[in-house]
Structure formats: C-alpha cells, structure tokens
Design a protein around this motif. Structure first.
Motif, PDB file in Angstrom:
ATOM      1  N   ARG B 397       0.812  -1.214   0.000  1.00 60.57           N
ATOM      2  CA  ARG B 397       0.000   0.000   0.000  1.00 60.57           C
ATOM      3  C   ARG B 397       0.840   1.256   0.000  1.00 60.57           C
ATOM      4  NH1 ARG B 397      -3.244  -3.609   2.789  1.00 60.57           N
ATOM      5  NH2 ARG B 397      -5.316  -3.796   1.872  1.00 60.57           N
ATOM      6  N   GLN B 398       2.132   1.102   0.092  1.00 59.41           N
ATOM      7  CA  GLN B 398       2.974   2.280  -0.007  1.00 59.41           C
ATOM      8  C   GLN B 398       4.344   1.868  -0.512  1.00 59.41           C
ATOM      9  OE1 GLN B 398       2.755   3.202   4.233  1.00 59.41           O
ATOM     10  NE2 GLN B 398       4.954   2.827   4.394  1.00 59.41           N
ATOM     11  N   MET B 399       4.953   2.796  -1.227  1.00 61.65           N
ATOM     12  CA  MET B 399       6.277   2.515  -1.782  1.00 61.65           C
ATOM     13  C   MET B 399       6.979   3.841  -2.025  1.00 61.65           C
ATOM     14  SD  MET B 399       8.472   0.209  -2.657  1.00 61.65           S
ATOM     15  CE  MET B 399       7.453  -1.177  -2.225  1.00 61.65           C
ATOM     16  N   THR B 400       8.307   3.771  -2.072  1.00 61.82           N
ATOM     17  CA  THR B 400       9.057   4.982  -2.388  1.00 61.82           C
ATOM     18  C   THR B 400      10.051   4.705  -3.501  1.00 61.82           C
ATOM     19  OG1 THR B 400      10.897   4.535  -0.888  1.00 61.82           O
ATOM     20  CG2 THR B 400       8.980   5.664   0.044  1.00 61.82           C
ATOM     21  N   ILE B 421       1.264  -1.443  -6.295  1.00 64.43           N
ATOM     22  CA  ILE B 421       0.856  -0.505  -5.254  1.00 64.43           C
ATOM     23  C   ILE B 421      -0.651  -0.419  -5.374  1.00 64.43           C
ATOM     24  CG2 ILE B 421       1.077   1.843  -4.407  1.00 64.43           C
ATOM     25  CD1 ILE B 421       3.769   1.934  -6.013  1.00 64.43           C
ATOM     26  N   MET B 422      -1.342  -0.882  -4.357  1.00 63.21           N
ATOM     27  CA  MET B 422      -2.748  -1.221  -4.561  1.00 63.21           C
ATOM     28  C   MET B 422      -3.666  -0.041  -4.770  1.00 63.21           C
ATOM     29  SD  MET B 422      -3.462  -4.683  -2.445  1.00 63.21           S
ATOM     30  CE  MET B 422      -2.530  -4.416  -0.951  1.00 63.21           C
ATOM     31  N   ASN B 423      -3.300   1.114  -4.313  1.00 64.20           N
ATOM     32  CA  ASN B 423      -4.140   2.260  -4.576  1.00 64.20           C
ATOM     33  C   ASN B 423      -3.728   2.857  -5.928  1.00 64.20           C
ATOM     34  OD1 ASN B 423      -5.921   4.316  -4.324  1.00 64.20           O
ATOM     35  ND2 ASN B 423      -4.746   5.446  -2.776  1.00 64.20           N
ATOM     36  N   PRO B 424      -4.619   2.845  -6.904  1.00 63.26           N
ATOM     37  CA  PRO B 424      -4.205   3.278  -8.245  1.00 63.26           C
ATOM     38  C   PRO B 424      -3.708   4.718  -8.253  1.00 63.26           C
ATOM     39  CG  PRO B 424      -6.362   2.232  -8.305  1.00 63.26           C
ATOM     40  CD  PRO B 424      -6.017   2.421  -6.861  1.00 63.26           C
ATOM     41  N   GLY B 425      -2.610   4.929  -8.930  1.00 64.26           N
ATOM     42  CA  GLY B 425      -2.120   6.290  -9.093  1.00 64.26           C
ATOM     43  C   GLY B 425      -1.531   6.903  -7.836  1.00 64.26           C
TER      44      GLY B 425
END
Lengths: 338, 575
Positions: B397-400, B421-425
């Motif tokens: 759900r989060q990435m950098t 990253i599961m939340n699109p965009g």
C-alpha cells in the motif's frame, strides 16, 4: 491483397448510428473516411482509403493471400522461405469449427456490451473517453455529443491521468485535472483491481467471514469510521434491533463525531422501527453502511434486523457525501434478486 | 526475420541441397534434434534449411501454442505429425481479473476433434485460460487411449463431472493437475471414479476444489499409486487424515496439505510430525489453510530440504513465519500473505539467503480503511538478505522511489519485477512524487528484465525509461499510468523483444496505438481497455495491418485486443 473484413461485433443498428456520428466527426479532422453505410453494403468506395482494407478480417489463417507471411507461433517461426514446405498457396476452407466467439454472445444480448459488475459498466465506458457525459448508452443524441467530445478530448486532454471512478460518482465523470496523484474521492472498488485471481479473492473472502468469529454464538464484525484512526469490533448478537445497535455505535464513536450526530440522548422507546436509525442519521453528516455476503456495500436499515445480522460482514460509517448513489445500487440489487 | 538472416537461410538452402548426398542421414538428424526441448530452439532449427525443417517437424513431440487464435489445429497437425504433448493458451491475461466478457472464446473442443483424428496417441494436454466443457473433457477421456497428463489453469466452463469422466476412462493417467480454475464444483464424487485397478497416478492436485471428497477412496488411491510424487489436497482433508495419507506415501516430493487446523491430541500431533518428517524427498509444500502457530512446528523437521514454500493461503503472523523459516535454509521460492508484515519479511531476509522468488499477496485487498500489510521496508529487508532474488510479485500500500532503487541495487538480477501498489495512481508516499524513478532504476539496473508490472503514479517518464533501457523486456503490464500517447510510443518504439503488452485505464489513444504497427507483427498480443482509443483508430490499425486480428468492443472501444502472432483470426459460425 488480403482484405480485413470489418465485423461489427456489436452488430446491431443501434450502435451504427453512434459510429456513424463518430465517423463523420473524425473525418473532419483526418482524411475522409467513408460512412458506415458504404461499409455495410460492402461496395468499395474508392475515396482516399480503400474501403475493403478497413474491414477487419474474419478469414481463416492462410487463406486468400499468396504473399501472406505464413508463420506460426509468432516471431520464432517467421519465414518467407517457400522451401520450408509451407504451401505458399492459400489454405482453403480449413474449418476448425472453433466455437463462435464474441459475436454469439452479442447477438443474444441487447447489443450493448457492458460489464455487469457492480453497475460500473457505464462508468468504465465513459472513462475510456474521459467524458463529461453522464451516460454512455445507445441514445444517439447523447452519443453524438459524446463522440464529439471524445474527439476533442483526445486532442486536448491527453495529459489527464485516469483515476478510478467510484460508483457513487456516477454523475461526476470529469476527471480532475491534476498533476499529482488523484487519490479517489472514495475508495470504491475498481473492476479487476488489484489484479488478483478469482479463486484467491474468494478464498480470502471466506476467510474474512470466518474471522468474524462466528463460533460460540457471537458475531463480531469490524466497524470503521471515516476519519477515525482505528476500528472497533462489535458483536451483532448482543443487539436486538437497529435502535440498540445505533445507540451503541454512537457511544463508541462519539468521540469522533462531536457535534455531528444528533445525539441528544436517544429516547429509549420500545418497538421503534428500523426507520428510526435512518432518521437519526439524516440529521448527521454520516451514513451507516455495511458490506454484505456478496461483497456489496449497502445502506443499513433497509432490511429486517435478523436479515441484517445474517448478511452483515462488516460496517463502515461513511461520510454522507460519499454515500450518494449507494441507495440506488441497493435498490438495483433488490430488483436483481427478485 | 531480418534480411541478413533471410539471406543466410537461402544460402544454406542451396548448400544443403548440394551437400545432401554427403550430409547426415535423416534418422540421425532427427535423433539429434529430438533432444532439443526448447520450442524456441526448435523454431530456430526449423529455419535453417528444408531438411532441417523436416527433421525438426518429424522429431517434435511437444508443441506450445501461446495464443490459440494464432493458428488452426489443422495447420498444427499438418506440420507436426508426431505430437504427444500440447500446451495451449487462450484468453488474454486480464480475463483472470474479469476484464474479458463471458463466452469470449478460446474453446478447446475444435482442437480436440482434430487431435482425436491426427494425434490418437496424444498423452499430455496443458491448458491455460481456455474454455473447456464437461463434454469436451469426456470426449478427451474416451478419444485418447494413451492419455497421461491433464493440467488446467485459469480455465472455465467445466465442472467436477468432467473430472469424473477423466478419472473413469483414462486408464493410463499419470497426472491430474487442477489449478485455479472457474470450475463448477458440484461435489467430490469424481475422485471415487478412479477404478480400483488404477495405479499409475503420479501427480494429483485438487487443492483448489472445495467440495468434500471421500477420504476412504483417496486413502486407497494414494496407497496403491506407489509412484505418486505430487499430492495437493483440498481444505476438506483434515490433519488427522493427512497423517494417514503420508504414512503410506513418504516418497512424496510435493505436498499440499488440507486444512492445517484441528484439535489434536499430543499423540496425534507427534504422529503427524513424524509422518511429515519421514518425507525425505519433500521439496515443495503448500496448502496449509488456516495454519496457526500451534501446529506449524509439526512441519519443522520436514522443511530441511524445502525449496518452495507456498503460504499464500495461510494468514501467518510475522513471528510464526520467522520461526518456520528458521528451519528452511534451502528455500528458493516463497509465497506469503502480507499478514506477515514487514517483520516477517525481515525474517525472510535473515533466514533465506538462497531465495530466488518471492510473492507477497494481500490478505485483505479490498479493505482500504485498515493500513496494514507490507511496506517498502519489508521489500528492502528481503533485498539485503537475498541477493539472488530474481522474481518478485509484491502487493503493497505504499512505496518509495528510494526503496526501489535500493532494492535493485541489492538484487540486480531481476527477470520478473511485478510491483502492485494497490491504490491506483498513488505517488511516492514520502516525497509525493511520481514513481517514475523507481521503475527507471529497475530497468536501468536489471538488464535481464523480462517481465515488468508497473503501478503507482506514473508519468510518461516511466515509459521513456522502459523504452530506452528495457532491452530484454517481453511482457509489460500497465494500469492507471502515463500522461499521453508519448508514453506508449516510447515502449513500442524501444523494447525490441516485447511480446505481450497489456494496458488498462491509461490515457493512451489512437496515435499511440498506431505508432506500433510494425511492432505488432512480432508480438503475441496487445490488450488495451479503458484507454482513449476509438473505433476509428482500431479500423485504421486493421486497415494498415491486415494480418493482425483486431478486436474492438463497445461503441468507443472499451476493449481492444490484438491477438497478433500472425494470422490470428477468430472463427465464426459462418464458416
């Protein structure tokens, strides 16, 4: 020269009017394209483009084309070398009898192919064209407007990132033009996202149901509230009706809704109907929703209490603004089930 | 094929002809070529000259068809007369996620009819994303007396009745591998259809069926199939039953347990532990539904030589995973749920130095309110401990950008990098910037990259990077990304080995679509849905590239799929 045959998969007159209008419009911006009437009558209309060549092919592999590159399995076996034993000549009438593809399904339908997935179909179609028109249907009036918009949209608004449109936002399909991330207004599910196979999804869904501690006569479900930093779990079996339930919830979450709920002490009256809950919530900014066994989000209070506890998997106290459109879906679902 | 290759092959045709009298006898050439297994090698071989083409086609026993619409079964049968084993793939991959309508096609039956006539000695059939009915399964079961192996993945249209037909009629069956499919699970009685005299089964996988089976029949079946090496049970099989099976099948190399949760007495537990540890050949372990910390220790002794551990149906916590992994030093492939969280992945990094593949699935993919699962920290931890990592599928759900850069620096050998990253965009959550630099780092550093799935907020820059650096890329999946046609144009213009491109919900339009005309001839398939392509664009494409099979649906094409790979055409009833 091989000529691709156009096969209108939609196949019915309704859509050709739409295509007609899009054809006309795009002809103003590109080289002239013959109208669809010519196509369907299959007379080669020799304008700038050879009509027949615009037609999508339905022929069998290898037929009709001596110089067709006969290759199997993609690049690996590509060869023009006739000595490879391949018949350079057409392979005729190889009826493999493969099952009819998409057209079959379309013929049996109303001619419009959409996803029947949580009512998202219209949204998805519109998304593809990044439109402001609320409905993508076969209504020619709307379509011509839509097609018109689409041409200009293609030219001008190409830079707009697509964002998933929540079902609730059916009436608001203009994508926000924004350089940075478009976090969706509400995190509704997008079709086929995240990309997980059905089997796994269903396995996990049944796990979720199991994890709601159904054993030993209790029915714990999670309750979340938008904006609250953590969730709560409630045992639905400890309440007998919506009144008790809503009162308990209110107590649980009151610290997050100071001044919002109409919480001037719920009158502890007996025999109040389910509609009381709706009355209470109408006075507040929040709406109580739940996810049922099918994975759909529904408004709490529509069904008898026992039915609710049977089918409720978890709850969400949602901001009223995000719940627009939820009720119509619930109605649709009831209709579909009846 | 390039013109220089063409020349060379023409030259060798001439020299072949002239040297014929002093060249290998055909039988020798065929014998040599029969040792070639890779279908790509075989394809290359077939291009050398006519003799080699013939020798190759007579010696080929297995054919792989990556796109069932690329060729007809009659052509296959004509070219390859001695096929024993067929692998067929049908629908576009996005059909797994419900993006392809029902009744799209990819029906196996026409193929079976041809095979029954031309390949009566067919032994193996492996299908992926095909439509197969019970009637077809029954037809298969009775048409091929030597039939040995059936493997179905992501197929649909059949029920357990079809399996019953297979069990009933296939006297020489060695493999029945029913993976994740859209199967109509009516009941478990199919298993009881194996005759009592039947002893040849080596692979039995029914892990993804839900109905109860008759355990008694299963126990007898496993008992008399002494060559069984792969057994994957479904949830209905309990721990106690598992123990009974294992006692009679210690030779198992791959085990999928049933439900791994039951009230056991101490003695029962010890018996289970003993039965498991007696499986000295076990290298693959899966199943483990509902496994909890309580019974996992029963596995410890069995894990010493384990190379593949599939925990993706067991929602383990980090501590439980850590304890288990301490006993799995040889692990090369690990599949887990994100319930293990970053701490669990740290344990992976610490305990599994030989790890080559990691897949982290989301336990709760649709629950956006709760923030849990894995983050970039877990992935980074694994990369530090597992330098041999080359395959990753990671739902988070989060990435950098920085994390991904570190990861590929630690593991430069990625061949498959699938980040979701599961939340699109969603952007880099620390800097709020797009994730362009992350995937830029991936393609710049991982020169062997074959498969890439991108996610997060991405501008066209990501695709510039991909086009410029991903020279070995064959498969690219894109969703909710890009800003303009330029992005897609970069990919189509830049990745020489691109075979499969699947795009959904991106602002790529006709200009992008039409920029790839030359490219599509060398690709297997292109999928675009919910993009800015119009029906006109599709028509133009079809006009310019008459040999491509172009399908477009919806008034504004909601779906465009190019089933390319040359000569791909969809059959219709009118023929």
């Amino acid at each position: 020269m091989s000529t691709p045959l156009e096969h209108d998969y939609i196949g019915l007159a309704e859509t050709s009017s739409m295509e007609r209008s899009s054809e006309k419009l795009s002809s103003s911006s590109s080289s002239s394209i013959p109208s669809i009437e010519d196509k369907t009558s299959k007379t080669a209309n020799d304008t700038c483009l050879n009509l027949k060549e615009t037609e999508l092919r339905l022929g069998l592999p290898g037929s009709q084309s001596p110089e067709r590159k006969l290759s199997l399995f993609g690049q690996d076996l590509e060869t023009n070398d006739k000595s490879n034993g391949f018949a350079g000549s057409p392979l005729k009438n190889l009826v493999s009898g493969a099952k009819r593809g998409f057209s079959d399904a379309i013929d049996g339908s109303n001619g419009k192919w959409v996803f029947a997935m949580n009512g998202k179909s219209d949204v998805e179609l519109a998304k593809g064209a990044a439109l402001a028109s609320p409905r993508v249907g076969l209504d020619s009036k709307t379509n011509s407007q839509q097609a018109k918009t689409s041409v200009s949209v293609m030219k001008e608004v190409v830079g707009v990132p697509q964002s998933p449109k929540p079902v609730q936002d059916k009436n608001n399909l203009v994508p926000p033009v924004n350089d940075h991330a478009i976090a969706p207004a509400s995190k509704a599910q997008v079709v086929g996202w995240p990309p997980i196979r059905s089997f796994r999804k269903n396995s996990m869904a049944s796990n979720l149901a199991k994890n709601s501690d159904e054993g030993a006569g209790c029915l714990y479900v999670k309750v979340s509230m938008d904006g609250a930093p953590y969730l709560r779990k409630v045992d639905l079996k400890t309440y007998n009706n919506y009144m008790e339930f809503s009162s308990a919830l209110e107590k649980m979450f009151s610290c997050f809704t100071i001044g919002q709920c109409n919480s001037s002490g719920l009158p502890a009256r007996d025999g109040l109907s389910e509609s009381r809950l709706m009355d209470l919530l109408h006075g507040s900014e929040y709406v109580l929703t739940y996810e049922d066994k099918d994975g759909d989000w529904m408004l709490v209070g529509d069904v008898p209490w026992e039915m609710f506890t049977d089918s409720c998997r978890r709850l969400r106290i949602m901001k009223g603004s995000e719940a627009i459109g939820l009720a119509p879906r619930a109605m649709e679902k009831c209709k579909n089930q009846n | 094929m390039e013109s220089s290759e063409l020349k060379r092959s023409k030259d060798s045709v001439n020299s072949c002809e002239s040297a014929r009298r002093s060249s290998f006898p055909d039988e020798v050439l065929e014998r040599v070529l029969s040792l070639l297994k890779s279908h790509r090698d075989r394809s290359s071989v077939s291009l050398v000259c006519k003799d080699w083409y013939n020798a190759e086609r007579w010696s080929r026993t297995h054919v792989f068809i990556g796109n069932c619409y690329s060729v007809s079964p009659e052509i296959v049968a004509r070219r390859f007369p001695r096929i024993r084993s067929v692998t067929l793939k049908g629908k576009p991959r996005f059909s797994d996620f419900n993006l392809v309508p029902e009744n799209w096609g990819a029906d196996i039956h026409a193929w079976l009819v041809v095979f029954a006539a031309k390949y009566p000695f067919l032994e193996e059939l492996r299908l992926k994303r095909m439509a197969i009915s019970d009637e077809s399964l029954e037809f298969l079961a009775v048409s091929f007396p030597n039939f040995k192996a059936l493997s179905l993945l992501s197929c649909d249209g059949f029920s357990t009745n079809g399996l019953a037909a297979i069990a009933t009629h296939c006297k020489n069956l060695t493999e029945l591998d029913i993976q994740e499919n859209g199967i109509d699970d009516i009941g478990g009685s199919w298993l009881s259809c194996f005759p009592e005299s039947f002893t040849t089964l080596e692979v039995l996988n029914f892990a993804n069926l839900t109905s109860d089976i008759n355990f008694d029949m299963l126990e007898k079946l496993v008992g008399r199939c002494k060559s069984m090496r792969v057994l994957k049970l479904n949830r209905s099989v309990s721990l106690e039953q598992l123990q009974r099976l294992l006692v009679n099948a210690p030779q198992l190399a791959e085990l999928g347990t049933g439900l791994f949760s039951q009230e056991l007495t101490i003695r029962e537990y010890e018996e289970l532990e003993s039965a498991l540890s007696n499986c000295k050949n076990m290298h693959t372990l899966s199943g483990l539904w509902d496994a909890t910390g309580m019974y996992l220790p029963a596995l410890y002794l069995a894990c010493t030589h384990l190379t593949f551990l599939n925990l993706s149906y067991a929602a383990l916590q980090s501590v439980e995973l850590a304890k288990l992994l301490a006993h799995c030093p040889q692990l090369k492939r690990l599949w887990v749920l994100d319930s293990v969280e970053d701490k669990g992945l740290e344990a992976v990094g610490l305990n599994c130095p030989l790890l080559e593949e990691l897949r982290v699935f989301p336990a709760d993919p649709f629950d956006n309110e709760i923030v849990h699962g894995v983050t970039e920290a877990g992935f980074v931890a694994v990369s530090f401990g597992c330098p041999r990592l080359h395959y990753v599928l990671y739902f988070c759900r989060q990435m950098t950008n920085a994390a991904v850069a570190t990861i590929v620096q630690n593991c430069p050998d990625f061949t498959h990098f699938r980040l979701c990253i599961m939340n699109p965009g969603q952007p880099d959550y620390l800097t709020n910037e797009p994730m362009d630099e992350a995937f830029g780092a991936v393609v710049k550093t991982c020169t062997k990259l074959q498969r890439l799935s991108v996610s997060g907020l991405l501008t066209d820059l990501t695709f510039e990077y991909i086009g410029r650096y991903a020279k070995n890329l064959e498969t690219l999946s894109v969703a909710f990304a890009g800003r303009s046609d330029w992005g897609m144009q970069c990919v189509l213009g830049g990745c020489p080995k691109l075979r499969k491109l699947e795009i959904r919900d991106c602002p790529f339009g006709n200009a992008a679509l039409l920029s790839g005309l030359e490219k599509y001839e060398s690709m297997r398939s292109l999928w675009m849905s919910a993009c800015n392509v119009t029906m006109n664009g599709c028509r133009l494409l079809a006009r310019e590239m008459p040999r491509l099979n172009v399908e477009a649906r919806g008034g504004m094409p909601h779906h465009l799929s190019l089933l390319s790979e040359m000569l791909g055409t969809r059959q219709t009833e009118n023929y």
